[in-house]
Scaffold this motif. Sequence first.
Motif, PDB file in Angstrom:
ATOM      1  N   PRO A   8       0.838  -1.203   0.000  1.00  0.00           N
ATOM      2  CA  PRO A   8       0.000   0.000   0.000  1.00  0.00           C
ATOM      3  C   PRO A   8       0.881   1.265   0.000  1.00  0.00           C
ATOM      4  O   PRO A   8       1.803   1.390   0.813  1.00  0.00           O
ATOM      5  CB  PRO A   8      -0.793  -0.114   1.305  1.00  0.00           C
ATOM      6  N   GLU A   9       0.598   2.174  -0.937  1.00  0.00           N
ATOM      7  CA  GLU A   9       1.413   3.380  -1.081  1.00  0.00           C
ATOM      8  C   GLU A   9       1.430   4.208   0.200  1.00  0.00           C
ATOM      9  O   GLU A   9       2.424   4.841   0.532  1.00  0.00           O
ATOM     10  CB  GLU A   9       0.924   4.225  -2.254  1.00  0.00           C
ATOM     11  N   LEU A  10       0.328   4.200   0.939  1.00  0.00           N
ATOM     12  CA  LEU A  10       0.256   4.931   2.204  1.00  0.00           C
ATOM     13  C   LEU A  10       1.393   4.523   3.135  1.00  0.00           C
ATOM     14  O   LEU A  10       2.002   5.360   3.790  1.00  0.00           O
ATOM     15  CB  LEU A  10      -1.094   4.666   2.879  1.00  0.00           C
ATOM     16  N   LEU A  11       1.706   3.238   3.169  1.00  0.00           N
ATOM     17  CA  LEU A  11       2.787   2.763   4.045  1.00  0.00           C
ATOM     18  C   LEU A  11       4.137   3.284   3.585  1.00  0.00           C
ATOM     19  O   LEU A  11       4.941   3.728   4.397  1.00  0.00           O
ATOM     20  CB  LEU A  11       2.816   1.237   4.078  1.00  0.00           C
ATOM     21  N   ILE A  12       4.372   3.231   2.294  1.00  0.00           N
ATOM     22  CA  ILE A  12       5.667   3.653   1.756  1.00  0.00           C
ATOM     23  C   ILE A  12       5.857   5.155   1.928  1.00  0.00           C
ATOM     24  O   ILE A  12       6.948   5.634   2.184  1.00  0.00           O
ATOM     25  CB  ILE A  12       5.795   3.250   0.275  1.00  0.00           C
ATOM     26  N   THR A  13       4.764   5.913   1.825  1.00  0.00           N
ATOM     27  CA  THR A  13       4.835   7.370   1.918  1.00  0.00           C
ATOM     28  C   THR A  13       4.981   7.856   3.353  1.00  0.00           C
ATOM     29  O   THR A  13       5.766   8.765   3.620  1.00  0.00           O
ATOM     30  CB  THR A  13       3.565   7.993   1.297  1.00  0.00           C
ATOM     31  N   HIS A  14       4.245   7.269   4.285  1.00  0.00           N
ATOM     32  CA  HIS A  14       4.174   7.800   5.649  1.00  0.00           C
ATOM     33  C   HIS A  14       4.885   6.962   6.707  1.00  0.00           C
ATOM     34  O   HIS A  14       4.886   7.332   7.883  1.00  0.00           O
ATOM     35  CB  HIS A  14       2.712   7.979   6.063  1.00  0.00           C
ATOM     36  N   PHE A  15       5.451   5.832   6.303  1.00  0.00           N
ATOM     37  CA  PHE A  15       6.113   4.945   7.253  1.00  0.00           C
ATOM     38  C   PHE A  15       7.496   4.571   6.742  1.00  0.00           C
ATOM     39  O   PHE A  15       7.717   4.513   5.530  1.00  0.00           O
ATOM     40  CB  PHE A  15       5.300   3.657   7.466  1.00  0.00           C
ATOM     41  N   ASP A  16       8.416   4.313   7.661  1.00  0.00           N
ATOM     42  CA  ASP A  16       9.737   3.789   7.317  1.00  0.00           C
ATOM     43  C   ASP A  16       9.687   2.279   7.456  1.00  0.00           C
ATOM     44  O   ASP A  16       9.143   1.759   8.442  1.00  0.00           O
ATOM     45  CB  ASP A  16      10.810   4.339   8.260  1.00  0.00           C
ATOM     46  N   ILE A  17      10.239   1.570   6.485  1.00  0.00           N
ATOM     47  CA  ILE A  17      10.347   0.118   6.617  1.00  0.00           C
ATOM     48  C   ILE A  17      11.592  -0.152   7.452  1.00  0.00           C
ATOM     49  O   ILE A  17      12.674   0.332   7.144  1.00  0.00           O
ATOM     50  CB  ILE A  17      10.370  -0.592   5.245  1.00  0.00           C
ATOM     51  N   THR A  18      11.410  -0.845   8.567  1.00  0.00           N
ATOM     52  CA  THR A  18      12.518  -1.060   9.499  1.00  0.00           C
ATOM     53  C   THR A  18      13.122  -2.451   9.405  1.00  0.00           C
ATOM     54  O   THR A  18      14.257  -2.657   9.814  1.00  0.00           O
ATOM     55  CB  THR A  18      12.061  -0.819  10.953  1.00  0.00           C
ATOM     56  N   ASN A  19      12.359  -3.401   8.842  1.00  0.00           N
ATOM     57  CA  ASN A  19      12.858  -4.770   8.745  1.00  0.00           C
ATOM     58  C   ASN A  19      11.936  -5.566   7.830  1.00  0.00           C
ATOM     59  O   ASN A  19      10.795  -5.173   7.594  1.00  0.00           O
ATOM     60  CB  ASN A  19      12.913  -5.418  10.133  1.00  0.00           C
ATOM     61  N   HIS A  20      12.441  -6.673   7.349  1.00  0.00           N
ATOM     62  CA  HIS A  20      11.626  -7.652   6.631  1.00  0.00           C
ATOM     63  C   HIS A  20      12.276  -9.020   6.840  1.00  0.00           C
ATOM     64  O   HIS A  20      13.483  -9.114   7.056  1.00  0.00           O
ATOM     65  CB  HIS A  20      11.510  -7.322   5.137  1.00  0.00           C
ATOM     66  N   GLU A  21      11.443 -10.052   6.824  1.00  0.00           N
ATOM     67  CA  GLU A  21      11.966 -11.405   7.013  1.00  0.00           C
ATOM     68  C   GLU A  21      10.990 -12.417   6.446  1.00  0.00           C
ATOM     69  O   GLU A  21       9.797 -12.140   6.324  1.00  0.00           O
ATOM     70  CB  GLU A  21      12.236 -11.695   8.490  1.00  0.00           C
ATOM     71  N   VAL A  22      11.519 -13.571   6.071  1.00  0.00           N
ATOM     72  CA  VAL A  22      10.702 -14.704   5.644  1.00  0.00           C
ATOM     73  C   VAL A  22      10.853 -15.769   6.715  1.00  0.00           C
ATOM     74  O   VAL A  22      11.963 -16.185   7.049  1.00  0.00           O
ATOM     75  CB  VAL A  22      11.149 -15.251   4.272  1.00  0.00           C
ATOM     76  N   GLU A  23       9.703 -16.177   7.274  1.00  0.00           N
ATOM     77  CA  GLU A  23       9.713 -17.161   8.348  1.00  0.00           C
ATOM     78  C   GLU A  23       8.651 -18.206   8.060  1.00  0.00           C
ATOM     79  O   GLU A  23       7.466 -17.871   7.975  1.00  0.00           O
ATOM     80  CB  GLU A  23       9.436 -16.446   9.673  1.00  0.00           C
ATOM     81  N   ASN A  24       9.051 -19.455   7.878  1.00  0.00           N
ATOM     82  CA  ASN A  24       8.122 -20.557   7.582  1.00  0.00           C
ATOM     83  C   ASN A  24       7.217 -20.233   6.400  1.00  0.00           C
ATOM     84  O   ASN A  24       6.012 -20.458   6.442  1.00  0.00           O
ATOM     85  CB  ASN A  24       7.282 -20.896   8.816  1.00  0.00           C
ATOM     86  N   GLY A  25       7.782 -19.673   5.336  1.00  0.00           N
ATOM     87  CA  GLY A  25       7.015 -19.374   4.138  1.00  0.00           C
ATOM     88  C   GLY A  25       6.126 -18.145   4.252  1.00  0.00           C
ATOM     89  O   GLY A  25       5.287 -17.907   3.396  1.00  0.00           O
ATOM     90  N   VAL A  26       6.287 -17.360   5.300  1.00  0.00           N
ATOM     91  CA  VAL A  26       5.492 -16.147   5.509  1.00  0.00           C
ATOM     92  C   VAL A  26       6.430 -14.949   5.438  1.00  0.00           C
ATOM     93  O   VAL A  26       7.487 -14.940   6.080  1.00  0.00           O
ATOM     94  CB  VAL A  26       4.759 -16.180   6.870  1.00  0.00           C
ATOM     95  N   LEU A  27       6.044 -13.945   4.651  1.00  0.00           N
ATOM     96  CA  LEU A  27       6.839 -12.736   4.505  1.00  0.00           C
ATOM     97  C   LEU A  27       6.317 -11.676   5.463  1.00  0.00           C
ATOM     98  O   LEU A  27       5.117 -11.387   5.485  1.00  0.00           O
ATOM     99  CB  LEU A  27       6.744 -12.240   3.053  1.00  0.00           C
ATOM    100  N   HIS A  28       7.211 -11.135   6.279  1.00  0.00           N
ATOM    101  CA  HIS A  28       6.853 -10.105   7.255  1.00  0.00           C
ATOM    102  C   HIS A  28       7.577  -8.805   6.901  1.00  0.00           C
ATOM    103  O   HIS A  28       8.795  -8.816   6.674  1.00  0.00           O
ATOM    104  CB  HIS A  28       7.274 -10.524   8.672  1.00  0.00           C
ATOM    105  N   PHE A  29       6.818  -7.703   6.839  1.00  0.00           N
ATOM    106  CA  PHE A  29       7.390  -6.365   6.667  1.00  0.00           C
ATOM    107  C   PHE A  29       7.083  -5.569   7.936  1.00  0.00           C
ATOM    108  O   PHE A  29       5.956  -5.596   8.423  1.00  0.00           O
ATOM    109  CB  PHE A  29       6.756  -5.636   5.471  1.00  0.00           C
ATOM    110  N   TYR A  30       8.077  -4.845   8.451  1.00  0.00           N
ATOM    111  CA  TYR A  30       7.914  -4.064   9.674  1.00  0.00           C
ATOM    112  C   TYR A  30       8.032  -2.575   9.349  1.00  0.00           C
ATOM    113  O   TYR A  30       8.976  -2.156   8.668  1.00  0.00           O
ATOM    114  CB  TYR A  30       8.987  -4.463  10.698  1.00  0.00           C
ATOM    115  N   PHE A  31       7.070  -1.794   9.848  1.00  0.00           N
ATOM    116  CA  PHE A  31       7.010  -0.362   9.562  1.00  0.00           C
ATOM    117  C   PHE A  31       6.857   0.445  10.842  1.00  0.00           C
ATOM    118  O   PHE A  31       6.184   0.012  11.772  1.00  0.00           O
ATOM    119  CB  PHE A  31       5.792  -0.034   8.680  1.00  0.00           C
ATOM    120  N   GLU A  32       7.469   1.644  10.841  1.00  0.00           N
ATOM    121  CA  GLU A  32       7.258   2.626  11.907  1.00  0.00           C
ATOM    122  C   GLU A  32       6.852   3.935  11.244  1.00  0.00           C
ATOM    123  O   GLU A  32       7.456   4.342  10.240  1.00  0.00           O
ATOM    124  CB  GLU A  32       8.541   2.861  12.715  1.00  0.00           C
ATOM    125  N   GLU A  33       5.845   4.589  11.803  1.00  0.00           N
ATOM    126  CA  GLU A  33       5.401   5.866  11.261  1.00  0.00           C
ATOM    127  C   GLU A  33       6.541   6.880  11.317  1.00  0.00           C
ATOM    128  O   GLU A  33       7.264   6.957  12.314  1.00  0.00           O
ATOM    129  CB  GLU A  33       4.198   6.387  12.048  1.00  0.00           C
TER     130      GLU A  33
END
Length: 119
Positions: free
Chosen positions: A13-38
């Motif tokens: 979602p563009e809202l996340l990219i515009t208003h939040f910083d991505i702080t981490n990402h990981e793949v765990e057991n076939g699940v992709l996790h993205f972490y954001f802070e405003e």
Amino acid sequence: MDISIDLLKLILPELLITHFDITNHEVENGVLHFYFEEKKESPKEENERILIAHGFHKEIAIQDFPLRGKNVYLHIKRRRWLDETTKRVAQRDWNLVAQGTRMTIEFAAFLKVLSQYQS
């Protein structure tokens, strides 16, 4: 602009990219996790008040569209603001989660349309 940010705008979602910083990402057991802070930019709708950053709300996890067969979860930490004059807490009014779900609004709308075709 960094090409990776342009790519993220296509899949998240563009809202996340515009208003939040991505702080981490990981793949765990076939699940992709993205972490954001405003981002630490005070809300424009509150420009008549003097706001200072005052920590974060509890992190929420929202399911988003799957990517390449992997489930995707967006972990979002919204910023809390303190009105310097009144000492009251303020925050942006984000509509990130579809009513009654733990999914993004776009993903919930997609699933709703998909379920209508399967009926």
